[in-house]
Scaffold this motif. Structure first.
Motif, PDB file in Angstrom:
ATOM      1  N   GLU A  33      11.563 -10.745  -4.690  1.00 52.08           N
ATOM      2  CA  GLU A  33      11.580  -9.430  -3.874  1.00 52.08           C
ATOM      3  C   GLU A  33      10.637 -10.041  -2.188  1.00 52.08           C
ATOM      4  OE1 GLU A  33       9.977  -6.211  -5.793  1.00 52.08           O
ATOM      5  OE2 GLU A  33      12.194  -5.313  -6.153  1.00 52.08           O
ATOM      6  N   HIS A  34       9.751 -10.572  -2.518  1.00 50.81           N
ATOM      7  CA  HIS A  34       9.090 -11.363  -1.719  1.00 50.81           C
ATOM      8  C   HIS A  34       9.996 -12.454  -0.663  1.00 50.81           C
ATOM      9  CE1 HIS A  34       5.347 -13.216   0.639  1.00 50.81           C
ATOM     10  NE2 HIS A  34       5.973 -14.273   0.024  1.00 50.81           N
ATOM     11  N   GLU A  41      12.379 -10.698   1.388  1.00 55.13           N
ATOM     12  CA  GLU A  41      11.678  -9.942   2.420  1.00 55.13           C
ATOM     13  C   GLU A  41      11.528 -11.021   3.684  1.00 55.13           C
ATOM     14  OE1 GLU A  41       7.334  -7.827   3.438  1.00 55.13           O
ATOM     15  OE2 GLU A  41       8.185  -8.017   1.375  1.00 55.13           O
ATOM     16  N   LYS A  42      11.171 -12.405   3.369  1.00 51.41           N
ATOM     17  CA  LYS A  42      10.878 -13.552   4.308  1.00 51.41           C
ATOM     18  C   LYS A  42      12.033 -13.941   4.920  1.00 51.41           C
ATOM     19  CE  LYS A  42       6.378 -13.894   3.715  1.00 51.41           C
ATOM     20  NZ  LYS A  42       5.467 -13.538   4.834  1.00 51.41           N
ATOM     21  N   GLY A  88      14.649 -11.613   5.178  1.00 47.26           N
ATOM     22  CA  GLY A  88      15.136 -10.881   6.015  1.00 47.26           C
ATOM     23  C   GLY A  88      16.494 -10.262   6.084  1.00 47.26           C
ATOM     24  N   THR A  99      19.096  -8.442   2.510  1.00 50.09           N
ATOM     25  CA  THR A  99      19.219  -7.295   1.549  1.00 50.09           C
ATOM     26  C   THR A  99      19.952  -7.800   0.237  1.00 50.09           C
ATOM     27  OG1 THR A  99      21.292  -6.655   1.890  1.00 50.09           O
ATOM     28  CG2 THR A  99      19.704  -5.839   3.589  1.00 50.09           C
ATOM     29  N   LYS A 100      19.545  -7.029  -0.913  1.00 50.47           N
ATOM     30  CA  LYS A 100      20.029  -7.396  -2.373  1.00 50.47           C
ATOM     31  C   LYS A 100      21.542  -7.223  -2.130  1.00 50.47           C
ATOM     32  CE  LYS A 100      16.037  -5.690  -4.762  1.00 50.47           C
ATOM     33  NZ  LYS A 100      15.408  -4.558  -5.695  1.00 50.47           N
TER      34      LYS A 100
END
Length: 216
Positions: free
Chosen positions: A153-154, A157-158, A160, A162-163
């Motif tokens: 998840e980190h 996030e980096k 930018g 989505t799943k």
């Protein structure tokens, strides 16, 4: 078919996925304990397989009553394998071609690994992959193993992304289980170290490949 549909982000495991390195981890803990005058149990490598470096070091300290800190164990183990990462280990078949292809498509890429950052950085730079990556994130940095989704998840996030448009590339069953339970798409990459788990992996992953060439 092995198609990466609508891919915008790729989070790569390193050992066993990008580089052919799992073999050196089979006995490294036993080799380290030998330097301490301790004979390890024969199943130690298998026990440590699903642990981060920190988790493995803590386990060894407890199980073998070592008078050493977690960081001292990690430093000792890294010293034993450093030359392999710096000079010898190679990319697995099709890896460089796939990374280059994804780069031309504008896919954002990073590595999420249980290995030490500096060893990963040197190895990935030497084999020509690092320049395509937006980051190298480690279990040590996040303080969590891949039995926890925090690292994935980190990394997402980096990037930018989505799943829905991010794929996790992994070779280990336990990490694939974590990624799938968290809602990621997963590309399973075959490695001899996970041979016994391959049938389970094939049932779980979205895409399964023997080599990265199958994704080109």
């Amino acid at each position: 078919m092995n198609k990466l549909i609508n891919i915008k982000g790729a989070i790569f495991d390193m050992d066993g996925t990008l580089i052919d390195s799992m073999g050196i981890w089979d006995n490294v803990a036993c080799d380290f304990l030998k330097t301490e005058g301790i004979v390890a149990r024969s199943d130690l490598g298998e026990v440590l397989k699903s642990m981060s470096m920190q988790q493995g070091a803590d386990y060894v300290i407890k199980e073998y009553s070592l008078n050493a800190s977690t960081q001292e164990i990690i430093t000792g183990v890294n010293a034993l394998i450093a030359s392999k990462y710096e000079q010898e280990l190679l990319a697995k078949e099709g890896v460089i071609e796939l990374v280059e292809s994804l780069e031309t498509l504008g896919v954002r890429m990073c590595v999420a690994t249980a290995s030490d950052y500096h060893l990963a950085e040197k190895c990935l730079e030497r084999i020509g992959i690092k320049r395509y990556l937006e980051g190298i994130y480690t279990c040590g940095d996040i303080q969590a193993g891949k039995d926890n989704p925090k690292l994935f998840e980190h990394a997402m996030e980096k990037l930018g992304t989505t799943k829905e448009d991010t794929y996790i590339f992994e070779d280990s069953l336990y990490a694939i289980e974590t990624a799938k339970k968290t809602g990621f798409k997963v590309v399973a990459v075959y490695d001899e170290s996970s041979k016994k788990d391959w049938d389970k992996i094939k049932e779980m992953a979205d895409i399964c490949v023997t080599t990265m060439n199958e994704l080109l």
